[in-house]
Design a protein around this motif. Structure first.
Motif, mmCIF file in Angstrom:
data_model
loop_
_atom_site.group_PDB
_atom_site.id
_atom_site.type_symbol
_atom_site.label_atom_id
_atom_site.label_comp_id
_atom_site.label_asym_id
_atom_site.label_seq_id
_atom_site.Cartn_x
_atom_site.Cartn_y
_atom_site.Cartn_z
ATOM 1 N N UNK A 175 0.827 -1.214 0.000
ATOM 2 C CA UNK A 175 0.000 0.000 0.000
ATOM 3 C C UNK A 175 0.861 1.263 0.000
ATOM 4 N N UNK A 176 2.100 1.125 0.437
ATOM 5 C CA UNK A 176 3.019 2.269 0.460
ATOM 6 C C UNK A 176 3.816 2.392 -0.841
ATOM 7 N N UNK A 177 3.511 1.541 -1.807
ATOM 8 C CA UNK A 177 4.231 1.581 -3.083
ATOM 9 C C UNK A 177 3.419 2.308 -4.159
ATOM 10 N N UNK A 178 2.372 3.027 -3.754
ATOM 11 C CA UNK A 178 1.514 3.741 -4.701
ATOM 12 C C UNK A 178 1.721 5.245 -4.556
ATOM 13 N N UNK A 179 0.956 6.011 -5.347
ATOM 14 C CA UNK A 179 1.037 7.472 -5.256
ATOM 15 C C UNK A 179 0.227 8.009 -4.076
ATOM 16 N N UNK A 180 -0.548 7.125 -3.418
ATOM 17 C CA UNK A 180 -1.428 7.580 -2.331
ATOM 18 C C UNK A 180 -0.686 7.599 -1.004
#
Length: 402
Positions: A269-274
């Protein structure tokens, strides 16, 4: 190659001089326009539809003359997730939205044409039914605290000030009762140039100077106990509540803080733009120092360790949807605030230890700021919990009141 940015701003950096100049001009203009403000307010409140139509036609004319550009879809690179969510919700409701661009940059100013033919012009997000009389001060933390205190709503002790001497007086008053202090610009968002956990006068002086870098007025207030909750009210109703957590790790009795952070950063989940990886920086060391540990310390099994001082997603923070967990007394408080403000779109940052328990038994707690153009995309993409389409709710309210 990594882009460097101001550590006090974070990735959402603002030009310091221009930010301070803009606020200074705004404050000066407010002083000189005070006598005519009631007239301006009357015109805006009573001729809102006509003003929107004239502004809409003016912008279309400027587009025809090639002075500006009207984009018919969001830019994947330059527009915010807030804009993209707003645009998507509009498309789903057959609402035509265009954004004003100038010199190849989006201005966050939008034109909208509703299915019934009504035209809207707005900054960031639409305001169903038009602006409220209170909109002119809602983003000002200092004015908000004064008005909320008079209305009986909980807010932190403290005040806003121009000078270090007045700020120091407020700081010393708060410290008399042993409370820690928060220092931040009176205008602004995203925790830019904000310092927390301030105990000493030297720390206060440093924090005051940092806040002054992007604004002429500084807010000095007591640090409330608990977690920041983002509360959004649309059309006087509770639309969504997020718990916003600073970056943290949970001990397993074996790994060091350093290795726990590395492990946490591997979450997909920390590998996205969010959501983003937790940075190893001075903010981390400051947070650890408060807990009397360092990066090489090994936390106990199940022990929660805060590894940052800010809650922004770009700085490793996360959020959890807790809308369905809000206690009825807290919900009533938020609805009372909406009724008092009489504004169609309100984002409250509210600090409390447990949102599932009544606020009166958890003092000191309260509202620390209002956001008049809240980031509704936070609710669409929570780190965990139920995603909520608040942009769609906002457009539904706009259609209802059109």
């Amino acid at each position: 190659m990594y882009k460097t940015f101001c550590q006090e701003c974070g990735p959402a950096e603002v030009p310091h001089f221009l930010s301070k100049l803009n606020q200074t001009v705004g404050i000066t203009a407010d002083i000189f326009t005070t006598p005519i403000r009631p007239v301006v307010r009357f015109i805006i409140l009573n001729f809102n539809r006509q003003i929107d139509l004239l502004t809409y036609c003016l912008l279309v004319s400027l587009s025809f003359l090639k002075i500006i550009k009207l984009a018919t879809k969001p830019s994947s690179d330059l527009d915010t997730d807030r804009a993209k969510c707003m645009w998507q919700a509009a498309n789903e409701r057959k609402i035509l939205v265009k954004e004003v661009w100038f010199l190849a940059k989006p201005l966050n100013i939008f034109l909208a044409k509703l299915p019934n033919g009504k035209r809207l012009v707005f900054e960031g997000l639409p305001r169903p039914g038009g602006d409220s009389p209170n909109l002119e001060w809602m983003d000002n933390k200092g004015v908000m605290k004064i008005k909320f205190r008079r209305a009986g709503f909980p807010v932190p002790r403290g005040d806003s000030c121009f000078t270090l001497s007045k700020g120091m007086k407020i700081f010393r008053e708060i410290r008399k009762n042993g409370g820690m202090t928060v220092v931040k610009p009176t205008l602004g968002s995203r925790s830019r140039h904000t310092r927390i956990h301030i105990k000493t006068e030297d720390e206060f002086i440093t924090a005051f100077k940092i806040a002054k870098q992007i604004g002429p007025v500084v807010s000095v207030e007591e640090e409330l106990r608990g977690t920041v909750f983002r509360v959004v009210l649309i059309g006087g109703k509770l639309a969504g509540v997020l718990r916003r957590d600073p970056p943290f790790v949970v001990g397993d009795g074996q790994k060091s803080v350093r290795n726990l952070v590395i492990e946490t950063n591997s979450d997909e989940r920390r590998q996205s733009h969010v959501f983003h990886a937790i940075p190893f920086n001075e903010e981390m060391d400051a947070a650890l120092q408060i807990q009397n540990i360092n990066r090489d310390s090994v936390p106990r099994f199940g022990e929660k360790i805060i590894v940052g001082t800010k809650i922004g997603r770009s700085q490793g923070g996360t959020n959890v949807d807790v809308t369905d967990e809000v206690h009825l007394e807290n919900k009533k408080l938020f609805l009372d605030i909406a009724k008092y403000l009489k504004d169609p779109l309100i984002g409250l940052d509210f600090i409390i230890e447990d949102i599932k328990k009544p606020w009166r038994g958890q003092m000191p707690c309260g509202t620390i700021e209002i956001n008049t153009i809240p980031f509704l995309d936070l609710h669409m993409y929570p780190f965990s919990g139920t995603p909520r389409d608040l942009s769609g709710m906002l457009w539904d309210e706009a259609l209802r009141t059109a």
